[in-house]
Design a protein around this motif. Structure first.
Motif, PDB file in Angstrom:
ATOM      1  N   GLY A   1      20.825   9.601   2.671  1.00 53.11           N
ATOM      2  CA  GLY A   1      19.786   8.882   3.398  1.00 53.11           C
ATOM      3  C   GLY A   1      18.973   9.714   4.357  1.00 53.11           C
ATOM      4  N   THR A   2      19.080  11.036   4.307  1.00 54.08           N
ATOM      5  CA  THR A   2      18.320  11.880   5.235  1.00 54.08           C
ATOM      6  C   THR A   2      17.042  12.432   4.613  1.00 54.08           C
ATOM      7  N   VAL A   3      16.793  12.104   3.347  1.00 60.76           N
ATOM      8  CA  VAL A   3      15.559  12.513   2.672  1.00 60.76           C
ATOM      9  C   VAL A   3      14.964  11.273   2.007  1.00 60.76           C
ATOM     10  N   ALA A   4      13.662  11.075   2.178  1.00 61.90           N
ATOM     11  CA  ALA A   4      13.012   9.900   1.607  1.00 61.90           C
ATOM     12  C   ALA A   4      11.709  10.301   0.929  1.00 61.90           C
ATOM     13  N   LEU A   5      11.245   9.450   0.041  1.00 61.44           N
ATOM     14  CA  LEU A   5       9.938   9.614  -0.574  1.00 61.44           C
ATOM     15  C   LEU A   5       8.978   8.596   0.029  1.00 61.44           C
ATOM     16  N   GLU A   6       7.830   9.070   0.444  1.00 58.36           N
ATOM     17  CA  GLU A   6       6.744   8.195   0.868  1.00 58.36           C
ATOM     18  C   GLU A   6       5.768   8.099  -0.302  1.00 58.36           C
ATOM     19  N   VAL A   7       5.665   6.930  -0.890  1.00 57.96           N
ATOM     20  CA  VAL A   7       4.884   6.742  -2.114  1.00 57.96           C
ATOM     21  C   VAL A   7       3.609   5.958  -1.800  1.00 57.96           C
ATOM     22  N   ARG A   8       2.456   6.537  -2.153  1.00 54.89           N
ATOM     23  CA  ARG A   8       1.174   5.860  -1.953  1.00 54.89           C
ATOM     24  C   ARG A   8       0.392   5.704  -3.256  1.00 54.89           C
ATOM     25  N   HIS A   9       1.012   6.053  -4.364  1.00 56.13           N
ATOM     26  CA  HIS A   9       0.339   5.877  -5.653  1.00 56.13           C
ATOM     27  C   HIS A   9       0.278   4.373  -5.957  1.00 56.13           C
ATOM     28  N   PRO A  10      -0.915   3.801  -6.136  1.00 57.02           N
ATOM     29  CA  PRO A  10      -1.037   2.341  -6.293  1.00 57.02           C
ATOM     30  C   PRO A  10      -0.168   1.769  -7.405  1.00 57.02           C
ATOM     31  N   ALA A  11      -0.095   2.449  -8.564  1.00 59.71           N
ATOM     32  CA  ALA A  11       0.682   1.920  -9.682  1.00 59.71           C
ATOM     33  C   ALA A  11       2.173   1.902  -9.364  1.00 59.71           C
ATOM     34  N   LEU A  12       2.665   2.971  -8.719  1.00 58.99           N
ATOM     35  CA  LEU A  12       4.085   3.029  -8.373  1.00 58.99           C
ATOM     36  C   LEU A  12       4.435   1.999  -7.313  1.00 58.99           C
ATOM     37  N   VAL A  13       3.580   1.865  -6.298  1.00 59.51           N
ATOM     38  CA  VAL A  13       3.843   0.885  -5.237  1.00 59.51           C
ATOM     39  C   VAL A  13       3.842  -0.528  -5.808  1.00 59.51           C
ATOM     40  N   GLU A  14       2.907  -0.821  -6.685  1.00 56.84           N
ATOM     41  CA  GLU A  14       2.853  -2.148  -7.291  1.00 56.84           C
ATOM     42  C   GLU A  14       4.083  -2.407  -8.153  1.00 56.84           C
ATOM     43  N   PHE A  15       4.569  -1.384  -8.854  1.00 56.16           N
ATOM     44  CA  PHE A  15       5.790  -1.538  -9.659  1.00 56.16           C
ATOM     45  C   PHE A  15       6.985  -1.876  -8.753  1.00 56.16           C
TER      46      PHE A  15
ATOM     47  N   ASP B   1       0.816  -1.211   0.000  1.00 51.92           N
ATOM     48  CA  ASP B   1       0.000   0.000   0.000  1.00 51.92           C
ATOM     49  C   ASP B   1       0.853   1.267   0.000  1.00 51.92           C
ATOM     50  N   VAL B   2       2.005   1.204   0.666  1.00 48.35           N
ATOM     51  CA  VAL B   2       2.869   2.373   0.776  1.00 48.35           C
ATOM     52  C   VAL B   2       4.316   1.912   0.672  1.00 48.35           C
ATOM     53  N   ALA B   3       5.151   2.728   0.037  1.00 48.67           N
ATOM     54  CA  ALA B   3       6.561   2.399  -0.128  1.00 48.67           C
ATOM     55  C   ALA B   3       7.416   3.588   0.294  1.00 48.67           C
ATOM     56  N   PHE B   4       8.617   3.284   0.770  1.00 45.05           N
ATOM     57  CA  PHE B   4       9.592   4.314   1.145  1.00 45.05           C
ATOM     58  C   PHE B   4      10.882   4.035   0.396  1.00 45.05           C
TER      59      PHE B   4
END
Length: 359
Positions: A253-267, A243-246
């Protein structure tokens, strides 16, 4: 004569008696037994059962599955027989498992409901133009800055996880003090997921297979945790319940993306799956990769990068080792193949066929 009505504390049917059948009982979710029900359940466990009259005012005792009608009286041989006046307790482990599973199902339904709402409202947030910050325009991707905030975001996502954690752990920082600190934070939230019946799959580089920090992790975790390794892995990646990816947004390593877009997370999850099936098992049962014609698996990985023309520094970085170790392996590979120069080594690697064999 003493008037018992004037001394309610001594009256056997005082309305505040926790076992009195006419005590008021506030309505609540049957999957969340009230303290009075837990107290009576404890009594039933200690005494082996409970008279139904004591549970009459606490319907959640039966609705939540803490108690059930007594069965299989030794005098009555009919297995379907029930004693209407007697209740027996269900074993606590069975009750806890069922209640936790129900709680996990509720959390999963709420998360899916939240995802549906987010998907429905995402187009609406863009109505009115393209003004605002990047987070306003694209709420499915959020930039998280600072190690503390990144850990808080991951912990928050893990708190609602019920099924699966996928993780790629490259060699970077994993054996230093920063890695040890991150490991301590991760252990509690990972164990909590395992306790809820979830599973954890982690990919490492081959150079991490004997790291004390990695080995200690799997000695402590209890539950469905697996680990595998590859010569090369992606940068750090965490996928929670698909559901969510980091993923990192900077080299330090002090900046991250929190990804909740279903297509991106599934990829990202699909990428992990492909790497996983190519990887060598590390835990719970380690598989040791064999040497071929005197060439070790690590030397074969180095050979593949050598024929691509990479420098020693790049090879060391790609395989998660220091440059001195990389050069030692290159020298041993050259000795095994009988090479006297770097150029000749590339030629001999091609002739040897070692890269045509499965590692």
């Amino acid at each position: 004569m003493t008037d018992t009505a004037a001394h309610p504390a001594n009256h056997p049917h005082h309305p505040h008696d926790p076992h009195h059948p006419h005590d008021p009982h506030d309505p609540h979710d049957p999957q969340d037994p009230c303290p009075r029900a837990i107290a009576l359940y404890e009594r039933a466990l200690r005494e082996g059962g409970l008279d139904r009259q004591h549970a009459a005012s606490l319907p959640c005792l039966l609705e939540s599955g803490l108690l059930e009608p007594a069965r299989q009286d030794p005098v009555v041989q009919d297995p379907a027989w029930q004693d209407p006046a007697r209740l027996t307790p269900i074993p606590p482990a069975l009750v806890l498992h069922r209640l936790l599973r129900a709680a996990g199902d509720r959390v999963l339904r709420e998360r899916r409901h939240s995802a549906r709402l987010a998907e429905a409202f995402a187009p609406l947030t863009r109505i009115g133009g393209r003004s605002g910050t990047e987070a306003d325009r694209n709420p499915a991707i959020r930039v998280v800055s600072g190690t503390g905030r990144i850990n808080e975001a991951i912990t928050g996502a893990m708190a609602g996880a019920v099924s699966e954690l996928l993780c790629v752990q490259p060699n970077l920082h994993y054996s230093d003090s920063r890695g040890a600190a991150a490991q301590a934070v991760a252990m509690d939230r990972d164990q909590a997921l395992l306790d809820r019946g979830g599973r954890i799959r982690t990919l490492y580089q081959h150079t991490q297979r004997q790291m004390p920090l990695v080995l200690a992790r799997y000695e402590q975790l209890r539950g469905d945790a697996e680990a595998r390794s590859l010569d090369e892995v992606t940068d750090r990646l965490i996928v929670v319940d698909r559901d969510v990816a980091f993923l990192p947004a900077g080299a330090d390593g002090t900046v991250a993306l929190e990804v909740r877009h279903p297509a991106l997370v599934e990829f990202l999850a699909a990428t992990f799956d492909r790497l996983w099936w190519q990887a060598t098992p590390l835990y719970p049962q380690a598989v040791h990769r064999p040497s071929l014609n005197g060439v070790t698996p690590r030397q074969r990985a180095i050979a593949g990068l050598l024929v691509e023309g990479h420098t020693d520094a790049v090879i060391a970085d790609r395989l998660g080792m220091n440059i001195r170790t990389a050069r030692v392996h290159i020298a041993k590979l050259a000795t095994t193949l009988g090479s006297e120069s770097r150029a000749q080594l590339g030629y001999l690697i091609g002739r040897s066929g070692i890269l045509d064999r499965e590692a």
